[in-house]
Design a protein around this motif. Structure first.
Motif, PDB file in Angstrom:
ATOM      1  N   HIS A   1      57.084 -60.634 -57.641  1.00 50.81           N
ATOM      2  CA  HIS A   1      57.171 -61.040 -56.007  1.00 50.81           C
ATOM      3  C   HIS A   1      56.635 -61.080 -54.909  1.00 50.81           C
ATOM      4  CE1 HIS A   1      55.257 -57.375 -57.033  1.00 50.81           C
ATOM      5  NE2 HIS A   1      55.565 -57.051 -55.757  1.00 50.81           N
ATOM      6  N   MET A   2      55.016 -61.621 -55.693  1.00 54.57           N
ATOM      7  CA  MET A   2      54.209 -61.998 -55.022  1.00 54.57           C
ATOM      8  C   MET A   2      53.889 -63.605 -55.771  1.00 54.57           C
ATOM      9  SD  MET A   2      53.035 -59.569 -53.055  1.00 54.57           S
ATOM     10  CE  MET A   2      51.356 -60.573 -52.607  1.00 54.57           C
TER      11      MET A   2
ATOM     12  N   THR B   1      58.850 -60.336 -43.306  1.00 50.44           N
ATOM     13  CA  THR B   1      60.083 -59.662 -43.465  1.00 50.44           C
ATOM     14  C   THR B   1      59.532 -57.765 -43.699  1.00 50.44           C
ATOM     15  OG1 THR B   1      62.231 -59.395 -43.968  1.00 50.44           O
ATOM     16  CG2 THR B   1      60.769 -59.997 -45.646  1.00 50.44           C
ATOM     17  N   ASP B   2      60.545 -57.189 -43.535  1.00 52.23           N
ATOM     18  CA  ASP B   2      60.311 -55.602 -44.032  1.00 52.23           C
ATOM     19  C   ASP B   2      61.658 -54.674 -44.683  1.00 52.23           C
ATOM     20  OD1 ASP B   2      62.069 -54.122 -41.518  1.00 52.23           O
ATOM     21  OD2 ASP B   2      61.494 -55.400 -40.767  1.00 52.23           O
ATOM     22  N   PRO B   3      60.874 -53.831 -45.106  1.00 54.16           N
ATOM     23  CA  PRO B   3      62.364 -53.299 -45.944  1.00 54.16           C
ATOM     24  C   PRO B   3      63.802 -52.950 -45.286  1.00 54.16           C
ATOM     25  CG  PRO B   3      60.481 -52.378 -46.303  1.00 54.16           C
ATOM     26  CD  PRO B   3      60.312 -53.289 -45.059  1.00 54.16           C
ATOM     27  N   GLY B   4      63.655 -52.732 -43.496  1.00 57.21           N
ATOM     28  CA  GLY B   4      65.219 -52.638 -42.593  1.00 57.21           C
ATOM     29  C   GLY B   4      66.072 -53.684 -42.704  1.00 57.21           C
TER      30      GLY B   4
ATOM     31  N   ALA C   1      54.083 -53.479 -51.682  1.00 60.79           N
ATOM     32  CA  ALA C   1      53.319 -53.082 -51.141  1.00 60.79           C
ATOM     33  C   ALA C   1      53.109 -54.216 -50.080  1.00 60.79           C
ATOM     34  CB  ALA C   1      51.576 -53.757 -52.127  1.00 60.79           C
ATOM     35  N   PRO C   2      52.333 -52.980 -49.092  1.00 58.45           N
ATOM     36  CA  PRO C   2      52.474 -53.843 -47.601  1.00 58.45           C
ATOM     37  C   PRO C   2      51.304 -55.259 -47.649  1.00 58.45           C
ATOM     38  CG  PRO C   2      51.639 -51.681 -47.568  1.00 58.45           C
ATOM     39  CD  PRO C   2      51.320 -51.862 -49.199  1.00 58.45           C
ATOM     40  N   GLU C   3      50.344 -55.821 -48.369  1.00 61.46           N
ATOM     41  CA  GLU C   3      50.745 -56.642 -48.402  1.00 61.46           C
ATOM     42  C   GLU C   3      51.690 -58.233 -48.216  1.00 61.46           C
ATOM     43  OE1 GLU C   3      48.013 -55.693 -51.859  1.00 61.46           O
ATOM     44  OE2 GLU C   3      49.022 -55.154 -49.820  1.00 61.46           O
ATOM     45  N   PHE C   4      52.528 -57.513 -49.592  1.00 63.75           N
ATOM     46  CA  PHE C   4      53.791 -58.382 -49.626  1.00 63.75           C
ATOM     47  C   PHE C   4      54.644 -58.566 -48.689  1.00 63.75           C
ATOM     48  CE2 PHE C   4      58.659 -58.158 -50.560  1.00 63.75           C
ATOM     49  CZ  PHE C   4      58.825 -59.472 -50.389  1.00 63.75           C
ATOM     50  N   TRP C   5      55.049 -57.575 -47.878  1.00 64.89           N
ATOM     51  CA  TRP C   5      55.504 -57.896 -46.471  1.00 64.89           C
ATOM     52  C   TRP C   5      54.904 -58.357 -45.356  1.00 64.89           C
ATOM     53  CZ3 TRP C   5      60.408 -56.270 -47.500  1.00 64.89           C
ATOM     54  CH2 TRP C   5      60.596 -55.503 -48.611  1.00 64.89           C
TER      55      TRP C   5
END
Length: 296
Positions: free
Chosen positions: A149-150, A248-251, A239-243
């Motif tokens: 995913h990264m 984008t964000d999980p929400g 991990a936060p670095e992915f977002w």
């Protein structure tokens, strides 16, 4: 057994002509293959079904890679590219040898011919479905643990999230209808591959129908068994670095979760069953039923 049946089993008596056998020969081969699948030893069937889930998941991951950064391409071109690379999954299934739930709905031909009982057909389909799921989820987990995913500064993960969210948010009716159309095209690819004379011929006849179903955005239950869980894993565990990299964000993905997976797989699976039975029943009626009526 008739000469036609022996030819369907062994490929003997090949006539000169096109690289794909005529429809009547394909129908006879489909009958024999359905009989063989319905009578397959359960442990063997389970292993081959798990492999099919793995193979389709690889095709799905290849699709996500093609969709990473697809915003820079025209929509149609990006969809067609995704369909071409996703074809890898069914190529591995049919050339390598594996048991795929959706393609195996063509066992209806063997059942209609009286060559496979209803219960063995249901048993074979059930085993294929469950093990397809396990194989698919295993690859989704491996891909996430490998950090796929990264890739592309999070572009692959972002594509996985978009794809899984769209599928999880489909309503029952659209998902059902999409599942019918998708498996009509998948079963047409399988049908043509049954009539191919070589591995190269199989690849050539598989790619166009599979490209069409993926490019059109139709729903395939086994593909979704890896695409949705992979997106779900990214949402839950990245991990936060992915977002930060993906922007984008999980929400942004409210439908993505266990409920969304079930809400997709139930109607899509029903639709896939209907689509496969429609294709198999139509060809049985056209090429095998008249033989039965004439006292074959």
């Amino acid at each position: 057994m008739s000469d036609a049946g022996n030819q369907a089993r062994t490929g003997a008596g090949k006539d000169q002509g096109p690289d794909v056998h005529p429809p009547k020969r394909i129908a006879e081969a489909t009958t024999w293959k359905g009989e063989q699948k319905a009578g397959m030893d359960t442990p063997v069937l389970a292993v081959l079904a798990a492999l099919a889930g793995v193979y389709i998941a690889f095709g799905g991951l290849f699709f996500l890679l093609a969709q990473a950064g697809a915003d820079a391409m025209p929509y149609g071109a990006a969809q067609v590219l995704g369909g071409v690379v996703f074809s890898l999954g069914l190529i591995l299934v049919l050339v390598g040898g594996a048991e795929l739930f959706t393609g195996n709905t063509l066992m209806v031909v063997a059942w209609a011919e009286g060559r496979a009982g209803f219960t063995p057909v249901l048993h074979a389909l059930g085993i294929a479905y469950v093990l397809n799921f396990l194989g698919s989820v295993a690859i989704a987990l491996l891909a996430f643990w490998a950090g796929l995913h990264m890739a592309g500064d999070g572009a692959v993960g972002a594509a996985a999230l978009r794809t899984a969210e769209r599928k999880s948010g489909l309503g029952f009716g659209p998902a059902l209808a999409s599942g019918v159309a998708a498996n009509m095209l998948v079963c047409l690819a399988v049908w043509l591959a049954f009539g191919a004379r070589s591995a190269a011929d199989k690849v050539l006849v598989i790619v166009p129908p599979i490209t069409a179903f993926v490019a059109l955005g139709l729903e395939h239950s086994v593909a979704n068994m890896s695409l949705i869980p992979f997106g779900w894993l990214v949402k839950a565990g990245a991990a936060p670095e992915f977002w930060a990299a993906a922007g984008t964000d999980p929400g942004t993905y409210p439908a993505l979760g266990f409920g969304g997976l079930v809400a997709n797989l139930v109607p899509v699976t029903i639709g896939n069953l209907i689509g496969g039975v429609l294709v198999g029943a139509a060809y049985w009626f056209a090429y095998l039923r008249p033989k039965q009526a004439s006292g074959r």
